[in-house]
Write an enzyme that holds these catalytic residues in place. Structure first.
Site, PDB file in Angstrom:
ATOM      1  N   GLU A   1     -72.288   9.203   2.336  1.00 20.73           N
ATOM      2  CA  GLU A   1     -73.468   8.679   1.604  1.00 20.73           C
ATOM      3  C   GLU A   1     -73.632   9.069   0.195  1.00 20.73           C
ATOM      4  O   GLU A   1     -73.023  10.042  -0.082  1.00 20.73           O
ATOM      5  CB  GLU A   1     -74.558   9.353   2.394  1.00 20.73           C
TER       6      GLU A   1
ATOM      7  N   HIS B   1     -73.746  11.630  15.391  1.00 19.05           N
ATOM      8  CA  HIS B   1     -73.339  10.142  15.020  1.00 19.05           C
ATOM      9  C   HIS B   1     -71.616  10.181  15.150  1.00 19.05           C
ATOM     10  O   HIS B   1     -71.038   9.345  15.542  1.00 19.05           O
ATOM     11  CB  HIS B   1     -73.829   9.947  13.606  1.00 19.05           C
TER      12      HIS B   1
HETATM   13  C1  BG6 Z   1     -79.816   9.757   9.902  1.00 20.58           C
HETATM   14  C2  BG6 Z   1     -79.660  11.329   9.119  1.00 20.58           C
HETATM   15  O1  BG6 Z   1     -79.689  10.048  11.448  1.00 20.58           O
HETATM   16  O2  BG6 Z   1     -78.859   9.138   9.505  1.00 20.58           O
HETATM   17  C3  BG6 Z   1     -79.860  10.912   7.738  1.00 20.58           C
HETATM   18  O3  BG6 Z   1     -80.676  12.025   9.464  1.00 20.58           O
HETATM   19  C4  BG6 Z   1     -78.837   9.833   7.260  1.00 20.58           C
HETATM   20  O4  BG6 Z   1     -79.557  12.136   7.054  1.00 20.58           O
HETATM   21  C5  BG6 Z   1     -78.825   8.907   8.121  1.00 20.58           C
HETATM   22  O5  BG6 Z   1     -78.932   9.448   5.838  1.00 20.58           O
HETATM   23  C6  BG6 Z   1     -77.634   7.744   7.952  1.00 20.58           C
HETATM   24  O6  BG6 Z   1     -77.769   6.508   8.455  1.00 20.58           O
HETATM   25  P1  BG6 Z   1     -77.444   5.229   7.945  1.00 20.58           P
HETATM   26  O7  BG6 Z   1     -77.444   4.140   9.030  1.00 20.58           O
HETATM   27  O8  BG6 Z   1     -78.081   4.890   6.750  1.00 20.58           O
HETATM   28  O9  BG6 Z   1     -75.874   5.579   7.662  1.00 20.58           O
END
Ligand code: BG6
Length: 486
Positions: free
Chosen positions: A215, A239
């Site tokens: 990210e 995840h």
């Molecule tokens: C969430 C986390 O589960 O997933 C966050 O708590 C993270 O910290 C987010 O930013 C990322 O999700 P995505 O779908 O934007 O990749």
């Protein structure tokens, strides 16, 4: 099918940032079953009308393509209702039961009642217990639990014990929104709907597998939550491990929830266990310092709002593990996640082995399959090809690109939209069973413990980079490189 969806935490961040936009999209796409009611509950004293106005204002912050016009919002809002509820008061759950039994907004009774707990997980036990006491746990009720489901194995088990004392396992929908991402469906379709890859999907042909969830954002307004959580709990335990199970699992006998979840559980049980020594060797933790991300100067974690001074919370993790079974023995699985990294990029890279014997110049590259989750959704298959007659015999890399966003544009649905529709339809395939979730917590526990016992803390990295250099060394040690370094 008439449904009622009760949204606990109805005025919270998750509700307006993710869930309401997803429900709106489902409604806009004509996928939300007719005769639905959405009841937001929270402690504030609001009327239906003030809640709708409040939500409409929040929708102004949603990205353009997903924002309703006034006319659309007006029609969608007819589904929305609001009830004030103190989560600890038994009487308030009686009022909820009365509301659900009432004909407000609809004449017939709901076939399905979804209790979506978008509150802090500390409140899950009390809400579940109260729902049980109010008799709101009948067979047509489904309870949706959002992450973080616990802080460690013991707290996850505690939540699961309470949930199981009120609801049957098949009534519990534990969300991992990564499982709702279209790329995950593509991965399953690719593996189990085609003959092409299965014979190659094993240690004899695959050199290593890399899962990157990178990210560019920092912790933003979540400094307090994040500094108590860290990247291992926030992204790896759930995840990244869920994606790993989808890559590594054996073909399930049927496309039904428990057949899939049994196979995923076997993968989690086969993961190499960490010891204090292997944590030092195979896990890298990092924390971002001030730098440049997304083209802007950005602060380090320790300068972010609500982060305690001297916090040793990790914002980056890279680790090496193995799935210790016949199919995968000896194949490294590298998992990596971080905030404030060089790019927003979520992908799974399957690196195949090189051909056993080379006859062409340039034949030094192996095939690679890239399953892209974000920012685009698609597949890339990297091959070697001849440039053409009359030229040198040297091979050149080419890639077959499948852009699913474009190819299936009109059918693409976001992760939350997909998962919410699955809950209403009673499809558990993309939800995490309690034993899977506990197994995943058990696997990260030795890492959490080793870090607690080791006061050297995380390695610093500059915002806007790919994390600490030690993460590259982790992969280089096996003779490999992260895909962006190749
Ligand atoms: C969430 C986390 O589960 O997933 C966050 O708590 C993270 O910290 C987010 O930013 C990322 O999700 P995505 O779908 O934007 O990749």
């Amino acid at each position: 099918m008439a449904f009622d969806l009760v949204l606990f935490g109805g005025t919270g961040d998750l509700a307006w940032r993710k869930l309401m936009p997803a429900l709106f999209q489902a409604w806009r796409h004509g996928k939300l079953p007719e005769g639905g009611r959405i009841l937001a509950v929270s402690r504030q004293d609001l009327s239906d009308e003030t809640y709708r106005t409040w939500l409409k204002e929040r929708f102004a912050e949603v990205e353009d393509a997903k924002r309703p016009s006034d006319e659309e919002f007006g029609r969608f809002a007819a589904l929305l209702h609001y009830l004030r509820l103190d989560l600890s008061k038994a009487d308030d759950y009686q009022r909820l039961a009365a509301w659900l039994a009432s004909s407000t907004g609809r004449a017939s009774k709901a076939d399905v009642v979804v209790m979506f707990l978008a509150t802090s997980p500390d409140l899950f036990p009390v809400v579940c217990a109260q729902l049980g006491q109010a008799g709101l746990n009948g067979p047509n009720v489904r309870v949706v639990l959002e992450k973080p489901l616990g802080h460690d194995l013991a707290s996850a088990q505690q939540i699961n014990r309470v949930v199981r004392s009120v609801f049957a396992e098949e009534q519990a929908y534990r969300i991992d929104h990564y499982l709702g991402k279209p790329a995950v469906q593509n991965l399953t379709a690719l593996r189990f709907g085609n003959v092409l890859f299965e014979p190659l999907w094993r240690r004899e042909c695959i050199a290593n597998i890399q899962i990157t969830l990178a990210e560019t954002i920092g912790v933003g307004t979540r400094g307090d939550f994040y500094s108590r959580t860290g990247a291992l709990r926030d992204m790896i335990q759930n995840h990244a491990l869920q994606l790993l199970t989808m890559v590594a699992m054996e073909p399930p006998s049927r496309n039904v929830a428990d057949a899939i979840r049994d196979e995923k559980l076997k993968v989690l049980r086969s993961l190499k266990r960490f010891t204090p020594e292997s944590v030092g060797r195979d896990v890298v933790r990092g924390q971002y310092r001030a730098g440049n991300a997304d083209g802007k100067a950005t602060a380090g974690l320790l300068e972010e709002a609500n982060v305690p001074p001297g916090s040793t919370t990790e914002t980056f993790v890279a680790l090496r593990t193995e799935v210790q079974n016949w199919r995968w023995a000896g194949v490294p699985f590298y998992l990596r996640t971080g905030k404030r990294l060089a790019a927003r990029d979520a992908q799974i890279v399957v690196n195949f082995r090189a051909t056993p014997h080379a006859i062409f110049p340039g034949q030094n590259r192996a095939n690679k399959l890239v399953i892209k989750l974000q920012p685009e959704d698609g597949l890339e298959l990297h091959l070697l090809a001849a440039k053409g007659a009359g030229q040198s015999e040297a091979l050149t890399p080419v890639s077959l690109d499948l852009d699913f966003d474009k190819a299936f544009a009109e059918n693409r649905v976001g992760a939350y939209e997909r998962l919410l529709l699955d809950v209403i339809a009673g499809r558990l395939n993309l939800f995490v069973r309690s034993d899977e979730q506990e197994e995943a917590w058990g696997w990260v526990e030795p890492v959490l413990k080793a870090w607690r016992d080791d006061d050297t803390g995380p390695r610093p990295y500059l915002a806007g980079t790919w994390g600490p250099a030690a993460a590259s060394a982790l992969v280089a040690r096996d003779g490999f490189a992260w895909s962006e370094e190749e």
